[in-house]
Design a protein around this motif. Structure first.
Motif, PDB file in Angstrom:
ATOM      1  N   TYR A  23       1.907 -34.315  14.556  1.00 12.95           N
ATOM      2  CA  TYR A  23       1.784 -35.464  15.443  1.00 12.95           C
ATOM      3  C   TYR A  23       2.468 -35.179  16.770  1.00 12.95           C
ATOM      4  N   VAL A  24       2.162 -36.016  17.749  1.00 15.82           N
ATOM      5  CA  VAL A  24       2.640 -35.843  19.116  1.00 15.82           C
ATOM      6  C   VAL A  24       3.484 -37.057  19.501  1.00 15.82           C
ATOM      7  N   ASN A  25       4.696 -36.800  20.029  1.00 16.00           N
ATOM      8  CA  ASN A  25       5.516 -37.881  20.579  1.00 16.00           C
ATOM      9  C   ASN A  25       5.122 -38.093  22.036  1.00 16.00           C
ATOM     10  N   LEU A  26       4.981 -39.346  22.407  1.00 20.90           N
ATOM     11  CA  LEU A  26       4.527 -39.714  23.746  1.00 20.90           C
ATOM     12  C   LEU A  26       5.510 -40.656  24.415  1.00 20.90           C
ATOM     13  N   ILE A  43      -3.405 -28.959  23.733  1.00 21.24           N
ATOM     14  CA  ILE A  43      -2.449 -29.895  24.325  1.00 21.24           C
ATOM     15  C   ILE A  43      -1.044 -29.284  24.258  1.00 21.24           C
ATOM     16  N   LYS A  44      -0.219 -29.528  25.290  1.00 22.34           N
ATOM     17  CA  LYS A  44       1.128 -28.966  25.283  1.00 22.34           C
ATOM     18  C   LYS A  44       2.123 -29.962  25.864  1.00 22.34           C
ATOM     19  N   VAL A  45       3.398 -29.711  25.602  1.00 20.74           N
ATOM     20  CA  VAL A  45       4.468 -30.572  26.108  1.00 20.74           C
ATOM     21  C   VAL A  45       4.382 -30.636  27.629  1.00 20.74           C
ATOM     22  N   GLY A  46       4.516 -31.845  28.168  1.00 25.28           N
ATOM     23  CA  GLY A  46       4.445 -32.051  29.610  1.00 25.28           C
ATOM     24  C   GLY A  46       3.086 -32.501  30.094  1.00 25.28           C
ATOM     25  N   ASP A  47       2.045 -32.327  29.275  1.00 29.03           N
ATOM     26  CA  ASP A  47       0.703 -32.753  29.676  1.00 29.03           C
ATOM     27  C   ASP A  47       0.658 -34.262  29.851  1.00 29.03           C
ATOM     28  N   LEU A  48      -0.156 -34.700  30.800  1.00 25.74           N
ATOM     29  CA  LEU A  48      -0.402 -36.121  31.012  1.00 25.74           C
ATOM     30  C   LEU A  48      -1.730 -36.466  30.359  1.00 25.74           C
ATOM     31  N   VAL A  49      -1.729 -37.530  29.567  1.00 25.44           N
ATOM     32  CA  VAL A  49      -2.921 -37.913  28.824  1.00 25.44           C
ATOM     33  C   VAL A  49      -3.197 -39.408  28.998  1.00 25.44           C
ATOM     34  N   ASP A  77      -1.642 -44.593  30.091  1.00 27.19           N
ATOM     35  CA  ASP A  77      -1.232 -43.239  30.491  1.00 27.19           C
ATOM     36  C   ASP A  77       0.073 -42.867  29.797  1.00 27.19           C
ATOM     37  N   PHE A  78       0.107 -41.663  29.211  1.00 29.34           N
ATOM     38  CA  PHE A  78       1.294 -41.159  28.540  1.00 29.34           C
ATOM     39  C   PHE A  78       1.600 -39.746  29.005  1.00 29.34           C
ATOM     40  N   LYS A  79       2.835 -39.317  28.750  1.00 33.53           N
ATOM     41  CA  LYS A  79       3.267 -37.930  28.929  1.00 33.53           C
ATOM     42  C   LYS A  79       3.625 -37.405  27.546  1.00 33.53           C
ATOM     43  N   VAL A  80       3.196 -36.172  27.237  1.00 32.66           N
ATOM     44  CA  VAL A  80       3.497 -35.549  25.952  1.00 32.66           C
ATOM     45  C   VAL A  80       4.941 -35.065  25.967  1.00 32.66           C
ATOM     46  N   LEU A  81       5.751 -35.588  25.035  1.00 35.65           N
ATOM     47  CA  LEU A  81       7.164 -35.207  24.960  1.00 35.65           C
ATOM     48  C   LEU A  81       7.420 -34.083  23.969  1.00 35.65           C
ATOM     49  N   LYS A  82       6.722 -34.125  22.822  1.00 38.22           N
ATOM     50  CA  LYS A  82       6.984 -33.156  21.765  1.00 38.22           C
ATOM     51  C   LYS A  82       5.776 -33.082  20.831  1.00 38.22           C
ATOM     52  N   ILE A  83       5.510 -31.883  20.341  1.00 39.82           N
ATOM     53  CA  ILE A  83       4.462 -31.693  19.339  1.00 39.82           C
ATOM     54  C   ILE A  83       5.148 -31.288  18.045  1.00 39.82           C
ATOM     55  N   ASN A  84       4.979 -32.092  17.026  1.00 38.56           N
ATOM     56  CA  ASN A  84       5.678 -31.908  15.753  1.00 38.56           C
ATOM     57  C   ASN A  84       4.742 -31.306  14.710  1.00 38.56           C
ATOM     58  N   PRO A  85       5.231 -30.339  13.923  1.00 39.30           N
ATOM     59  CA  PRO A  85       4.393 -29.728  12.889  1.00 39.30           C
ATOM     60  C   PRO A  85       4.199 -30.679  11.703  1.00 39.30           C
ATOM     61  N   ALA A  86       3.228 -30.349  10.871  1.00 39.16           N
ATOM     62  CA  ALA A  86       3.023 -31.104   9.626  1.00 39.16           C
ATOM     63  C   ALA A  86       4.290 -31.020   8.789  1.00 39.16           C
ATOM     64  N   TYR A  87       4.505 -32.013   7.928  1.00 34.60           N
ATOM     65  CA  TYR A  87       5.718 -32.025   7.107  1.00 34.60           C
ATOM     66  C   TYR A  87       5.435 -32.699   5.763  1.00 34.60           C
ATOM     67  N   GLU A  88       6.340 -32.460   4.820  1.00 34.13           N
ATOM     68  CA  GLU A  88       6.239 -33.056   3.476  1.00 34.13           C
ATOM     69  C   GLU A  88       7.064 -34.328   3.432  1.00 34.13           C
TER      70      GLU A  88
END
Length: 112
Positions: free
Chosen positions: A49-52, A79-85, A29-40
């Motif tokens: 990617y998603v920080n958990l 999926i959004k920040v704060g969601d439990l997965v 079980d994880f909690k979503v902390l941050k959703i990061n955009p694609a990067y170079e």
């Protein structure tokens, strides 16, 4: 006779070394902390990617797993920040001796 003993000793050592790699898999079980955009990075586009953060007691038989991340495509749409997965987690250590080089793979994930 000496050759046979040498072969058996080599076989025993090889079997021991193969048996020393370790692997763990399960759901965590994880909690979503941050959703990061694609990067170079170094001329290559890396995916979003998603920080958990782990949202349960540390599972037994696994290396410390407090925070982790997974590619956004491993999550359901919306999926959004704060969601439990709940995510599949696979962890392996090919050397098995020193816990160095432990690799952790997270995903796929689903909403809890």
């Amino acid at each position: 006779m000496k050759a046979l003993k040498a072969c058996l000793a080599t076989l025993a050592v090889g079997t021991l070394l193969v048996g020393c790699s370790s692997e763990w898999s399960g759901e965590v079980d994880f909690k979503v902390l941050k959703i990061n955009p694609a990067y170079e990075s170094m001329g290559e586009t890396k995916p979003s990617y998603v920080n958990l953060e782990i949202d349960q007691e540390q599972p037994g038989g696994i290396e410390q797993l407090s925070k982790n991340s997974a590619d956004l495509d491993q999550f359901p749409e919306g999926i959004k920040v704060g969601d439990l997965v709940v995510c599949s987690v696979r962890q392996s250590d090919q050397s098995g001796f020193d816990q160095e080089g432990v690799q952790t793979v997270v995903g796929p994930c689903r909403l809890r």
